[in-house]
Scaffold this motif. Structure first.
Motif, PDB file in Angstrom:
ATOM      1  N   UNK A 101       0.836  -1.204   0.000  1.00 32.80           N
ATOM      2  CA  UNK A 101       0.000   0.000   0.000  1.00 32.80           C
ATOM      3  C   UNK A 101       0.873   1.256   0.000  1.00 32.80           C
ATOM      4  N   UNK A 102       0.420   2.267  -0.710  1.00 36.96           N
ATOM      5  CA  UNK A 102       0.992   3.596  -0.544  1.00 36.96           C
ATOM      6  C   UNK A 102       0.269   4.226   0.644  1.00 36.96           C
ATOM      7  N   UNK A 103       1.008   4.617   1.648  1.00 36.90           N
ATOM      8  CA  UNK A 103       0.413   5.118   2.882  1.00 36.90           C
ATOM      9  C   UNK A 103       0.737   6.597   3.045  1.00 36.90           C
ATOM     10  N   UNK A 104      -0.307   7.384   3.329  1.00 32.85           N
ATOM     11  CA  UNK A 104      -0.134   8.818   3.539  1.00 32.85           C
ATOM     12  C   UNK A 104      -0.844   9.208   4.823  1.00 32.85           C
ATOM     13  N   UNK A 105      -0.095   9.765   5.782  1.00 36.10           N
ATOM     14  CA  UNK A 105      -0.682  10.217   7.026  1.00 36.10           C
ATOM     15  C   UNK A 105      -0.778  11.731   7.056  1.00 36.10           C
ATOM     16  N   UNK A 106      -1.896  12.242   7.520  1.00 40.79           N
ATOM     17  CA  UNK A 106      -2.072  13.695   7.577  1.00 40.79           C
ATOM     18  C   UNK A 106      -1.116  14.316   8.585  1.00 40.79           C
ATOM     19  N   UNK A 107      -0.980  13.668   9.755  1.00 40.52           N
ATOM     20  CA  UNK A 107       0.020  14.087  10.727  1.00 40.52           C
ATOM     21  C   UNK A 107       1.254  13.226  10.550  1.00 40.52           C
ATOM     22  N   UNK A 108       2.300  13.532  11.306  1.00 41.15           N
ATOM     23  CA  UNK A 108       3.526  12.755  11.230  1.00 41.15           C
ATOM     24  C   UNK A 108       3.410  11.452  11.999  1.00 41.15           C
ATOM     25  N   UNK A 109       4.561  10.850  12.322  1.00 39.00           N
ATOM     26  CA  UNK A 109       4.587   9.592  13.052  1.00 39.00           C
ATOM     27  C   UNK A 109       4.036   9.742  14.458  1.00 39.00           C
ATOM     28  N   UNK A 110       4.273  10.887  15.059  1.00 39.54           N
ATOM     29  CA  UNK A 110       3.766  11.145  16.400  1.00 39.54           C
ATOM     30  C   UNK A 110       2.532  12.022  16.312  1.00 39.54           C
ATOM     31  N   UNK A 111       1.506  11.689  17.095  1.00 41.02           N
ATOM     32  CA  UNK A 111       0.299  12.500  17.101  1.00 41.02           C
ATOM     33  C   UNK A 111       0.508  13.829  17.806  1.00 41.02           C
ATOM     34  N   UNK A 112       1.690  14.009  18.399  1.00 39.12           N
ATOM     35  CA  UNK A 112       2.019  15.307  18.993  1.00 39.12           C
ATOM     36  C   UNK A 112       2.264  16.353  17.916  1.00 39.12           C
ATOM     37  N   UNK A 113       2.456  15.877  16.675  1.00 33.63           N
ATOM     38  CA  UNK A 113       2.665  16.760  15.537  1.00 33.63           C
ATOM     39  C   UNK A 113       1.310  17.199  14.978  1.00 33.63           C
TER      40      UNK A 113
ATOM     41  N   UNK B 170      -0.916  21.441   4.995  1.00 32.23           N
ATOM     42  CA  UNK B 170      -0.876  19.974   4.946  1.00 32.23           C
ATOM     43  C   UNK B 170      -2.217  19.413   4.482  1.00 32.23           C
ATOM     44  N   UNK B 171      -3.286  19.969   5.006  1.00 38.73           N
ATOM     45  CA  UNK B 171      -4.633  19.514   4.644  1.00 38.73           C
ATOM     46  C   UNK B 171      -4.906  19.773   3.165  1.00 38.73           C
ATOM     47  N   UNK B 172      -4.582  20.969   2.696  1.00 37.38           N
ATOM     48  CA  UNK B 172      -4.840  21.321   1.297  1.00 37.38           C
ATOM     49  C   UNK B 172      -3.991  20.477   0.341  1.00 37.38           C
ATOM     50  N   UNK B 173      -2.760  20.243   0.720  1.00 33.73           N
ATOM     51  CA  UNK B 173      -1.867  19.434  -0.126  1.00 33.73           C
ATOM     52  C   UNK B 173      -2.377  18.009  -0.245  1.00 33.73           C
ATOM     53  N   UNK B 174      -2.813  17.450   0.876  1.00 30.27           N
ATOM     54  CA  UNK B 174      -3.310  16.078   0.848  1.00 30.27           C
ATOM     55  C   UNK B 174      -4.654  16.001   0.124  1.00 30.27           C
ATOM     56  N   UNK B 175      -5.469  17.042   0.237  1.00 36.68           N
ATOM     57  CA  UNK B 175      -6.743  17.077  -0.489  1.00 36.68           C
ATOM     58  C   UNK B 175      -6.498  17.021  -1.995  1.00 36.68           C
TER      59      UNK B 175
ATOM     60  N   UNK C 122      -8.109  12.121  17.505  1.00 35.31           N
ATOM     61  CA  UNK C 122      -9.360  12.877  17.288  1.00 35.31           C
ATOM     62  C   UNK C 122      -9.760  12.909  15.810  1.00 35.31           C
ATOM     63  N   UNK C 123     -11.074  12.886  15.560  1.00 34.37           N
ATOM     64  CA  UNK C 123     -11.591  12.833  14.191  1.00 34.37           C
ATOM     65  C   UNK C 123     -11.392  14.136  13.420  1.00 34.37           C
ATOM     66  N   UNK C 124     -11.186  15.219  14.131  1.00 30.88           N
ATOM     67  CA  UNK C 124     -11.283  16.539  13.495  1.00 30.88           C
ATOM     68  C   UNK C 124     -10.330  16.728  12.314  1.00 30.88           C
ATOM     69  N   UNK C 125      -9.142  16.122  12.354  1.00 23.92           N
ATOM     70  CA  UNK C 125      -8.204  16.336  11.249  1.00 23.92           C
ATOM     71  C   UNK C 125      -8.695  15.679   9.965  1.00 23.92           C
ATOM     72  N   UNK C 126      -9.220  14.463  10.101  1.00 23.81           N
ATOM     73  CA  UNK C 126      -9.737  13.771   8.916  1.00 23.81           C
ATOM     74  C   UNK C 126     -11.016  14.425   8.427  1.00 23.81           C
ATOM     75  N   UNK C 127     -11.839  14.904   9.341  1.00 27.96           N
ATOM     76  CA  UNK C 127     -13.051  15.618   8.929  1.00 27.96           C
ATOM     77  C   UNK C 127     -12.693  16.908   8.198  1.00 27.96           C
TER      78      UNK C 127
END
Length: 304
Positions: free
Chosen positions: A208-220, A226-231, A249-254
């Protein structure tokens, strides 16, 4: 600051206490940090160990803060198993100090050769700590953990070995099942977009090609750019679904879903994946085998 002080206080307590001498008939007192490690130890040790976990279902280990109850658990432990690779945030500093003082702490991440770890320029350890998302990795962790249990509790060697062999067979069966399911999904659809970058080992192991909105740590935190680029990426690659995570939290994906809609395209939230913690203990997702099978079913069904 308060958390730092608490951790320093915890360290001082640990260093000032003498380890308990155990009789031959006493059970090994074992503490595990994450739910994945606790589940593994439960499968390996069964009733022969007294097992306590620090983190429960849905708990984010990146941001976890030690509680007063944790102090008692750690003080009374014969062995403390943790992931390492900086997954547990500032707790790792405590464990490393404990080890230097002769209190036995074991980082299961050490079972994976550095050449097999996924590196990162954005995380403190320079390695991705989410090693459990490769079943092959988890088999190595199982073998490593079994050896550590035997070293510290040799009277139960045969039990640990038998349980380990049984569990590894279950992992092999899981691996075969996962691969069969994934092969039903066309390769061009194997793009996994999640809340944070927890699934790189999964992507490497299962194509799979995997893309995370945040980094490896959720502290990031993910920013607007970042949101616009991934969109834009989702639209260009015609990604059908994106995924929230049980411990994030769901808010980043929403926000990502809304960003795609603002560009006159649509993407669905395909479901919730278990990333840094297992599900509730009374569910199929409350153990490693069930969690992994659930995640793959959810991903395949949403992306088909």
């Amino acid at each position: 600051m308060k958390n730092t002080i608490a951790l320093l206080f915890l360290s001082a307590l640990l260093f000032s206490c003498n380890s308990n001498q155990k009789t031959e008939n006493e059970k090994l007192q074992v503490v595990a940090t994450t739910t994945m490690i606790a589940d593994l130890l439960h499968n390996l040790g069964g009733d022969s160990i007294e097992l306590q976990g620090l983190m429960g279902a849905g708990v984010d280990p990146h941001l976890y803060k030690a509680s007063e109850g944790d102090v008692s658990k750690l003080l009374n432990a014969d062995l403390i198993f943790y992931n390492g690779l900086h997954l547990e945030g500032k707790l790792v500093d405590v464990f490393e100090k404990m080890e230097s003082q002769g209190i036995k702490t074991i980082a299961v991440g050490e079972s994976i050769e550095k050449s097999e770890l996924i590196g990162s320029d954005y995380f403190a350890s320079n390695y991705d700590p989410h090693i459990w998302f490769s079943v092959s990795n988890w088999k190595k962790v199982t073998e490593f953990t079994t050896k550590k249990l035997i070293e510290h509790d040799p009277k139960n060697k045969s039990l640990y070995q038998k349980n380990s062999e049984t569990y590894i067979k279950k992992l092999d069966q899981l691996q075969q099942s996962l691969i069969a399911k994934i092969e039903t999904l066309p390769k061009e659809k194997r793009i996994l977009v999640t809340a944070h970058d927890a699934f790189s080992y999964f992507g490497k192991a299962y194509g799979f090609q995997v893309v995370g909105l945040q980094g490896l740590s959720t502290a990031t935190e993910a920013g607007v750019k970042d949101v616009q680029k991934l969109a834009t990426f989702i639209i260009e690659q015609e990604v059908k679904a994106i995924f929230v995570e049980s411990s994030v939290p769901k808010r980043t994906i929403e926000a990502l879903e809304e960003a795609v809609k603002s560009k006159n395209h649509s993407v669905t939230i395909g479901g919730t994946l278990y990333s840094d913690a297992l599900g509730n203990p009374d569910t199929n997702e409350g153990n490693y085998l069930g969690m992994f099978a659930y995640n793959v079913d959810t991903i395949i069904n949403a992306l088909q």
